[in-house]
Design a protein around this motif. Structure first.
Motif, PDB file in Angstrom:
ATOM      1  N   UNK A   1      -7.666   6.139   6.984  1.00  0.00           N
ATOM      2  CA  UNK A   1      -7.667   6.973   8.191  1.00  0.00           C
ATOM      3  C   UNK A   1      -9.065   7.210   8.740  1.00  0.00           C
ATOM      4  N   UNK A   2     -10.101   7.016   7.918  1.00  0.00           N
ATOM      5  CA  UNK A   2     -11.468   7.175   8.406  1.00  0.00           C
ATOM      6  C   UNK A   2     -11.976   8.591   8.401  1.00  0.00           C
ATOM      7  N   UNK A   3     -11.087   9.563   8.689  1.00  0.00           N
ATOM      8  CA  UNK A   3     -11.498  10.963   8.756  1.00  0.00           C
ATOM      9  C   UNK A   3     -10.332  11.850   8.346  1.00  0.00           C
TER      10      UNK A   3
ATOM     11  N   UNK B   1     -15.809  12.538   8.413  1.00  0.00           N
ATOM     12  CA  UNK B   1     -15.611  11.163   7.991  1.00  0.00           C
ATOM     13  C   UNK B   1     -15.563  11.088   6.471  1.00  0.00           C
ATOM     14  N   UNK B   2     -14.788  10.161   5.971  1.00  0.00           N
ATOM     15  CA  UNK B   2     -14.683   9.947   4.533  1.00  0.00           C
ATOM     16  C   UNK B   2     -14.799   8.461   4.237  1.00  0.00           C
ATOM     17  N   UNK B   3     -15.129   8.143   2.996  1.00  0.00           N
ATOM     18  CA  UNK B   3     -15.183   6.751   2.553  1.00  0.00           C
ATOM     19  C   UNK B   3     -13.943   6.390   1.742  1.00  0.00           C
TER      20      UNK B   3
ATOM     21  N   UNK C   1     -15.684   5.723   6.856  1.00  0.00           N
ATOM     22  CA  UNK C   1     -14.756   5.413   7.928  1.00  0.00           C
ATOM     23  C   UNK C   1     -13.996   4.105   7.767  1.00  0.00           C
ATOM     24  N   UNK C   2     -13.324   3.893   6.619  1.00  0.00           N
ATOM     25  CA  UNK C   2     -12.370   2.776   6.583  1.00  0.00           C
ATOM     26  C   UNK C   2     -11.224   3.101   7.530  1.00  0.00           C
TER      27      UNK C   2
ATOM     28  N   UNK D   1     -14.679  -0.750   8.846  1.00  0.00           N
ATOM     29  CA  UNK D   1     -15.182   0.617   8.919  1.00  0.00           C
ATOM     30  C   UNK D   1     -15.581   0.883  10.369  1.00  0.00           C
ATOM     31  N   UNK D   2     -14.642   1.465  11.111  1.00  0.00           N
ATOM     32  CA  UNK D   2     -14.844   1.649  12.539  1.00  0.00           C
ATOM     33  C   UNK D   2     -14.138   2.919  12.978  1.00  0.00           C
TER      34      UNK D   2
END
Length: 371
Positions: free
Chosen positions: A227-229, A239-241, A262-263, A277-278
């Motif tokens: 989800x990126x965040x 944001x998360x990894x 941000x995957x 990662x966008x």
């Protein structure tokens, strides 16, 4: 649901880009044929110009273009979730008034499109099997899911209150819907599994702080949800990894950390999973800061990182190649092809936005070698 709707509007509003200088007059493609030699088509959408456009490329050249009489194109992120063999599916949500919505079926065989008019104002996700296609939209804070046969006949539908579904994934006779559910301040990421024929709900899992994945993938019995965040009870986001991975047999979730923020998009490949990662509409940093792709081996947990350049927009896996679409600012878009075996660059082509009206990148349609 107010914070969920705010997040959904951010996810869904793809960046608009300026017109720039158009590509050197590409050869028009008629409705009954593809270019003689092409690798992929870059999809340019619009909500202000009369038509969207597909620019067909081969290697390092634009070889043809084709206009589509539809607006607000939303190509499903990555490729596996929305493509079956030689057929790909896109949502066309119309202009800014959202008064006309279609689901488009695109054929690799002849590059033609078939349009199905649907009574849904904004479609967030579309997936298809050989027998039916599925869409999800949100109306008055209620998630709706529809099943239609290949002639467009509606055969099943379901509504889920206080929920927004941002992505769908098919898994044999099961349809998985991912999104956010709950009242403002108490929203959670939710995974609801439906019977793919009747849309009867089979299982519901709440997976922690709310997120809205726009790209999900079933791989080896597990559902991957990047989800990126994620959000908190105060309506703030970070944001998360990490991403969620759910065992679809047991319903057991786990958290996977890719080590890069941000995957957002996920695609399957012969080397494992590929994550971009966008962000669909960046709120945390400049779009130019999004530039990494991660190759992840689910068996060994080994990760390989590729720096694809600034403003990473989209990825697609086509056979033994990875296609990466980037576009910094209002510059021309760049489609780069990499070998999955060692991530060496195979080709690169720049494509300027279409002239006339305001266009934005919507996605990539790549030739599928096994189609």
């Amino acid at each position: 649901m107010s914070s969920t709707r705010r997040r959904l509007s951010l996810v869904s509003c793809l960046l608009l880009v300026g017109c720039g200088t158009p590509s050197p007059s590409p050869v028009p493609v008629g409705s009954a044929g593809c270019p003689s030699d092409w690798d992929a088509a870059i999809v340019w959408s619009t909500e202000t110009a009369p038509q969207s456009q597909l620019d067909y490329v081969s290697g390092d050249a634009v070889v043809a273009s084709r206009s589509l009489p539809h607006q607000g194109l939303r190509a499903a992120p990555a490729q596996a979730p929305f493509r079956s063999g030689e057929t790909a599916w896109l949502a066309a949500n119309g202009n800014t008034t959202r008064d006309t919505t279609h689901v488009l079926r695109w054929s690799q065989a002849d590059c033609s499109t078939q349009a199905f008019a649907v009574q849904e104002q904004v479609i967030w996700s579309v997936v298809a099997s050989d027998e039916a296609f599925y869409t999800t939209n949100t109306l008055n804070g209620e998630a709706q899911v529809h099943r239609r046969t290949m002639d467009g006949t509606l055969t099943a539908e379901v509504a889920v209150p206080a929920t927004v579904f941002s992505s769908l994934a098919l898994d044999g006779d099961r349809l998985h819907a991912v999104g956010a559910t709950g009242d403002p301040g108490d929203e959670q990421t939710v995974l609801v599994t439906f019977d793919a024929t009747t849309l009867a709900e089979q299982r519901r899992l709440e997976l922690g702080p709310r997120s809205l994945a726009v790209s999900t993938l079933v791989h080896a019995g597990k559902l991957y949800l990047p989800a990126g965040a994620v959000g908190d009870a105060n309506g703030n986001e970070r944001e998360v990894s990490t991403l969620q991975v759910v065992d679809l047999d047991t319903g057991t979730p786990e958290t996977l950390d890719l080590g890069t923020a941000s995957p957002c998009l996920v695609a399957d490949s012969e080397r494992g999973l590929v994550f971009a990662h966008t962000s669909m509409n960046p709120t945390f940093r400049s779009m130019d800061a999004y530039r990494y792709v991660t190759l992840f081996d689910p068996a060994t947990r080994e990760r390989t990182t590729l720096d694809a350049g600034p403003a990473l927009r989209q990825i697609v896996v086509a056979g033994d190649a990875l296609l990466v679409l980037t576009q910094p600012g209002d510059a021309a878009a760049t489609l780069t092809r990499y070998a999955l075996s060692d991530l060496r660059e195979l080709s690169r082509v720049e494509v300027a936005p279409p002239a006339g009206g305001q266009h934005y990148l919507s996605g990539i349609l790549a030739t599928a070698p096994d189609a």
